[in-house]
Design a protein around this motif. Structure first.
Motif, mmCIF file in Angstrom:
data_model
loop_
_atom_site.group_PDB
_atom_site.id
_atom_site.type_symbol
_atom_site.label_atom_id
_atom_site.label_comp_id
_atom_site.label_asym_id
_atom_site.label_seq_id
_atom_site.Cartn_x
_atom_site.Cartn_y
_atom_site.Cartn_z
ATOM 1 N N SER A 665 0.819 -1.220 0.000
ATOM 2 C CA SER A 665 0.000 0.000 0.000
ATOM 3 C C SER A 665 0.850 1.266 0.000
ATOM 4 O O SER A 665 0.330 2.367 -0.180
ATOM 5 N N GLU A 666 2.165 1.117 0.204
ATOM 6 C CA GLU A 666 3.036 2.293 0.196
ATOM 7 C C GLU A 666 3.013 2.972 -1.160
ATOM 8 O O GLU A 666 2.944 2.319 -2.201
ATOM 9 N N LYS A 667 3.088 4.287 -1.151
ATOM 10 C CA LYS A 667 3.128 5.033 -2.406
ATOM 11 C C LYS A 667 4.571 5.162 -2.880
ATOM 12 O O LYS A 667 5.475 5.470 -2.103
ATOM 13 N N LYS A 668 4.763 4.902 -4.154
ATOM 14 C CA LYS A 668 6.077 5.022 -4.769
ATOM 15 C C LYS A 668 5.992 6.063 -5.877
ATOM 16 O O LYS A 668 4.969 6.733 -6.049
ATOM 17 N N SER A 669 7.061 6.214 -6.647
ATOM 18 C CA SER A 669 7.024 7.194 -7.723
ATOM 19 C C SER A 669 7.891 6.738 -8.889
ATOM 20 O O SER A 669 8.764 5.876 -8.747
ATOM 21 N N LYS A 670 7.630 7.339 -10.036
ATOM 22 C CA LYS A 670 8.349 7.010 -11.265
ATOM 23 C C LYS A 670 8.425 8.262 -12.128
ATOM 24 O O LYS A 670 7.456 9.030 -12.219
ATOM 25 N N LYS A 671 9.575 8.467 -12.768
ATOM 26 C CA LYS A 671 9.721 9.596 -13.673
ATOM 27 C C LYS A 671 9.193 9.219 -15.061
ATOM 28 O O LYS A 671 9.483 8.148 -15.570
ATOM 29 N N ILE A 672 8.425 10.135 -15.626
ATOM 30 C CA ILE A 672 7.801 9.897 -16.928
ATOM 31 C C ILE A 672 7.999 11.122 -17.796
ATOM 32 O O ILE A 672 7.801 12.261 -17.335
ATOM 33 N N TYR A 673 8.363 10.892 -19.036
ATOM 34 C CA TYR A 673 8.485 11.995 -19.989
ATOM 35 C C TYR A 673 7.221 12.056 -20.825
ATOM 36 O O TYR A 673 6.769 11.053 -21.386
ATOM 37 N N LEU A 674 6.645 13.256 -20.907
ATOM 38 C CA LEU A 674 5.453 13.494 -21.714
ATOM 39 C C LEU A 674 5.868 14.219 -22.992
ATOM 40 O O LEU A 674 6.416 15.320 -22.929
ATOM 41 N N PRO A 675 5.655 13.619 -24.166
ATOM 42 C CA PRO A 675 6.118 14.215 -25.417
ATOM 43 C C PRO A 675 5.552 15.610 -25.652
ATOM 44 O O PRO A 675 4.426 15.939 -25.235
ATOM 45 N N ALA A 676 6.349 16.403 -26.353
ATOM 46 C CA ALA A 676 5.987 17.793 -26.626
ATOM 47 C C ALA A 676 4.952 17.880 -27.738
ATOM 48 O O ALA A 676 4.772 16.961 -28.529
ATOM 49 N N GLY A 677 4.270 19.008 -27.756
ATOM 50 C CA GLY A 677 3.344 19.296 -28.840
ATOM 51 C C GLY A 677 1.892 19.052 -28.510
ATOM 52 O O GLY A 677 1.013 19.245 -29.354
ATOM 53 N N THR A 678 1.606 18.614 -27.298
ATOM 54 C CA THR A 678 0.230 18.371 -26.894
ATOM 55 C C THR A 678 0.147 18.448 -25.375
ATOM 56 O O THR A 678 1.165 18.582 -24.689
ATOM 57 N N GLN A 679 -1.052 18.373 -24.859
ATOM 58 C CA GLN A 679 -1.265 18.256 -23.417
ATOM 59 C C GLN A 679 -1.678 16.838 -23.094
ATOM 60 O O GLN A 679 -2.193 16.105 -23.946
#
Length: 825
Positions: A665-679
């Motif tokens: 149940s612990e919260k973790k995290s991850k880095k994510i790249y969101l491509p440019a040109g849109t939301q």
């Protein structure tokens, strides 16, 4: 016109500074030139596809491609010559031949360079192929330093761009080779050779070198983007048929169910638990002992009533795939018939021993031999027994194992085996294409009522035309191998072959069994985390299939309802089913629009330099960004070392991770790249983010990070237990505002080829973002059983600036009778 005048008109002679007589002549599709080093033919197959053939002076080149089925089109082109430089130009592409060096440069019609051949390496080297004097062939090219290339098949190297690689391309268990790559510059190159081939990319050159070939033979294709290159490759090698709708549901398998009762009980248990399931797979040895290997009949007494088993599965609204192989045991009628006609090849294949032990006891050799799939009569015999023993009983599809095929204890003389098309060496890598194609062609010829579906372990260029989904072989159960599967599937898709999957949880999982107790790994937290993350990734591949050895993978092996891992598995399977309208509509885009289901980010965001080598994110369809968790977050990563090539060469890991109390149940995290040109919208929270940035995503054990592209329209289906349980007459249509968007919902009869006769429907949804209006256009087409009246629950998803929780949702229920309607949101 006199013969002499015609010859002077079509042939130009000139003498080089060295005094060598060189010439070229115009042909129906291009030119044929004599140079100092080779005869060179340049042929336009279309305005965007050029075939290049080179062979030694004084020799002939006559080849029927196994992969290419397209005939050259009549294409308009011009020829211009200045000194030793010959230019051929269509409306889309220019090829420039240097008559002195026999090298070719490809350019756009505006003169921008695309790809150039390099002259430093010999094109032809004498080679004795099983007593036949021929050549080894090679061609080098010069790529831009910053250019990225993709493809080459299913590669277990973890890389997205395949620059700076040296790869020996011979089909094996976990590496499926396709001698094709495409560039981010918008071109592709298919090296049409089937012998063992070395691909090399260095700062100096990029090259293919094949052991056997009468000449160099490759196709260069140009388009504006990756989709266009894939369209050209499929134009050359074949289009993709529709799979049955039920193949896109969830599949359960393992090595192996040992009785028909066990197989049926698995399906019953899923139904009792209310967990969706569309298929079960029966692995090997339903035929009995290894002397009867791949007998294509139920000789094992534990499968004494096969028709009853199949009927029971069908009555539970599930489907059955069954294991068939590329080899036969010596006591099978297939072996005997093919042996009498010299249709078997003599080299070591799986299983080597008649005993079910590892390592194999060669005092009791199995005698199993691979059949000559290059021989059309052998393919006829293969289907004859497959049809009689299995297809006639109502088996729904084929699990074609070892289609590479298994080649163990390799010796050089093994490649001297004679096939219908010459030495095994000459055609080695095309074996999966031939054996899979044989089953597809025969089933299609026999019936159009059931779509062909083949799960295969190997593939080659053109296999997309044969109703096959390729899995990545017997990969180990490790985080490293999970990471490798993402770029493996993406590069395979970029070869033009869109249907791919992997063993969810990995195949060899013994390292996770505690204290050598087989099967206990499902309760091992380390394996639970790996399996769940692999399952979440598998939900966003073209086939969601759980399979492996050592640890049973059925959902109830991991716990029970109310427990964290069990609930997360069930949630993931339900998520897959809710997306079936989106998935099946995208399958139609693959068939009808040359699209791809798993899409490397470079396909849709080529303008964004940061995406070109991202190997852990992709688009599923053109709307859903998938960023699977591919690193352990709660448990240590267990290093698993086994040898997929030799089958069961594995040892239990006595030092496997302990099973301490893990708080999932612990919260973790991850880095994510969101491509440019849109939301982008976070699928789970609906928070909105601007593209072109890396974000820190909070992760939960029961959720895979997903982001929806602004302007997307996604249909969500009803909660079901199997794909066809409920009609799509009450879908939720989510509109993610921020850009104009369009989506076409596709429906047909689900499991026949009537769609080829136009029996299907399309409903197109268009979103006008500035006016906040969704237009549902008139339904097009018809088929028996089509829905004529339905409701759509239209949900507009909006959000305040990123990381704000103040989500605004607007929804309307719309009655739709097939006519155009506009909905103001």
């Amino acid at each position: 016109m006199s013969l002499k005048f015609y010859f002077l008109f079509t042939t130009i002679f000139f003498t080089s500074l060295t005094g060598f007589a060189q010439s070229y002549e115009k042909t129906d599709f291009g030119i044929k030139a004599s140079t100092k080093t080779a005869i060179v033919e340049i042929q336009f197959y279309s305005s965007q596809i050029i075939r290049v053939v080179k062979y030694p002076v004084g020799k002939k080149f006559d080849k029927k491609s196994l992969s290419v089925i397209k005939a050259a089109e009549n294409t308009k082109f011009t020829i211009n010559k200045k000194d030793s430089i010959l230019s051929l130009k269509s409306t889309s592409i220019e090829a420039i031949l240097n008559l002195n060096s026999a090298t070719i440069t490809f350019k756009t019609i505006n003169g921008s360079p695309l790809l150039s051949e390099k002259t430093s390496e010999a094109l032809f080297t004498d080679f004795n192929d099983s007593g036949i004097q021929t050549n080894s062939v090679a061609q080098s090219f010069i790529l831009d330093k910053k250019e990225s290339i993709y493809g080459l098949g299913i590669l277990q190297n973890g890389k997205m761009s395949q620059r700076n690689q040296k790869i020996h391309m011979v089909q094996n268990n976990t590496w499926d080779f396709v001698t094709f790559f495409q560039s981010d510059k918008g071109y592709g190159l298919f090296w049409d050779n089937y012998s063992p081939t070395d691909f090399s990319d260095t700062p100096e050159a990029t090259s293919f070198k094949s052991e056997v070939g009468d000449g160099v033979d490759y196709y260069f294709m140009k388009s504006n983007n990756a989709d266009g290159v894939i369209a050209q490759m499929r134009d050359l090698t074949g289009q993709v048929p529709m799979f049955p709708k039920w193949t896109f549901g969830f599949w359960q398998s393992k090595e192996r169910y040992k009785s028909q009762n066990e197989t049926v009980e698995v399906v019953k248990k899923y139904r009792d638990l209310g967990v969706p399931l569309d298929g079960i797979i029966q692995d090997w040895q339903y035929w009995g002992d290894n002397y009867h290997w791949n007998g294509m009949s139920f000789l094992n007494p534990e499968f004494s009533k096969p028709q009853e088993m199949i009927d029971d599965i069908h009555n539970l609204n599930a489907h059955l795939l069954i294991s068939i192989w590329s080899s036969f045991g010596p006591k099978t009628p297939q072996f005997q018939e093919m042996k009498s006609k010299n249709m078997l090849m003599d080299f070591q294949t799986w299983p080597q021993s008649a005993k079910e032990i590892w390592p194999p006891d060669m005092n009791f050799p199995s005698g199993v031999q691979v059949y000559d799939a290059y021989n059309p009569e052998a393919r006829d015999i293969y289907w004859k027994y497959l049809n009689k023993g299995l297809f006639s009983l109502g088996i729904d599809g084929w699990w074609m194992d070892s289609t590479e095929p298994d080649h163990l204890d390799i010796k050089l003389e093994d490649f001297d085996n004679k096939t219908f098309l010459g030495s095994f060496r000459k055609v080695r890598n095309a074996y999966p294409l031939m054996t899979v194609g044989g089953v597809y062609d025969h089933q299609r010829a026999q019936s159009s009522e059931k779509r062909v579906f083949i799960l295969t372990r190997s593939a080659f260029a053109g296999q997309q035309r044969y109703g096959a989904n390729t899995w990545s072989g017997d990969v180990n159960s490790s985080w490293e191998n999970l990471r490798n599967q993402v770029p493996a599937g993406l590069n395979f898709s970029l070869c033009g072959i869109p249907y791919w999957n992997s063993d969810i949880g990995g195949f060899f999982a013994g390292a996770y069994n505690k204290n050598g107790n087989n099967g206990s790994g499902a309760k091992n937290s380390s394996y639970q985390e790996l399996y769940l993350r692999w399952l979440q990734f598998g939900a966003f591949t073209p086939m969601m299939r759980s399979h492996g050895t050592d640890i049973p993978r059925e959902i109830y092996q991991f716990g029970q309802k109310g427990e964290t891992i069990y609930d997360a598995i069930e949630k993931t399977i339900h998520l897959r089913y809710s997306l079936l309208p989106y998935i099946y509509s995208n399958a139609w885009k693959v068939t009808n629009g040359q699209s791809s289901m798993m899409r490397a980010l470079v396909m849709d965001f080529n303008h964004d330099e940061r995406v070109k080598d991202i190997n852990n994110e992709y688009l599923f369809g053109q709307s859903i960004l998938v960023a699977p968790v591919v690193n352990a977050q709660y448990t240590p990563e267990v290093i698993v070392k086994t040898n997929e090539e030799t089958g069961w060469d594995k040892k239990e890991n006595k030092d496997n991770a302990k099973n301490p109390g893990i708080d999932f149940s612990e919260k973790k995290s991850k880095k994510i790249y969101l491509p440019a040109g849109t939301q982008w919208y976070d699928f789970w929270t609906n928070n909105k983010y601007k593209g072109g940035q890396e974000i820190e995503k909070e992760t939960r054990i029961d959720e895979i990070p997903l982001y929806i592209r602004a302007g997307s329209i996604i249909p969500f289906g009803p909660k079901v237990q199997y794909a066809d349980e409920k009609k799509w007459d009450n879908l939720e249509i989510r509109v993610y505002e921020g850009a104009d968007g369009e989506f076409t919902l596709y429906e047909d009869e689900g499991d026949n080829y009537n769609y080829e006769k136009g029996k299907y429907t399309n409903i197109t949804f268009k979103w006008n973002d500035s006016k906040k209006v969704l237009t549902i256009e008139k339904q097009k087409g018809q088929f028996d059983g089509m829905i004529k009246q339905r409701q759509f629950k239209v949900v507009r998803i909006s959000a305040n600036p990123e990381n704000q929780q103040n989500l605004t949702k607007f929804s309307k229920v719309v009655d739709y009778t097939g006519n155009t309607i506009s909905v103001k949101m």
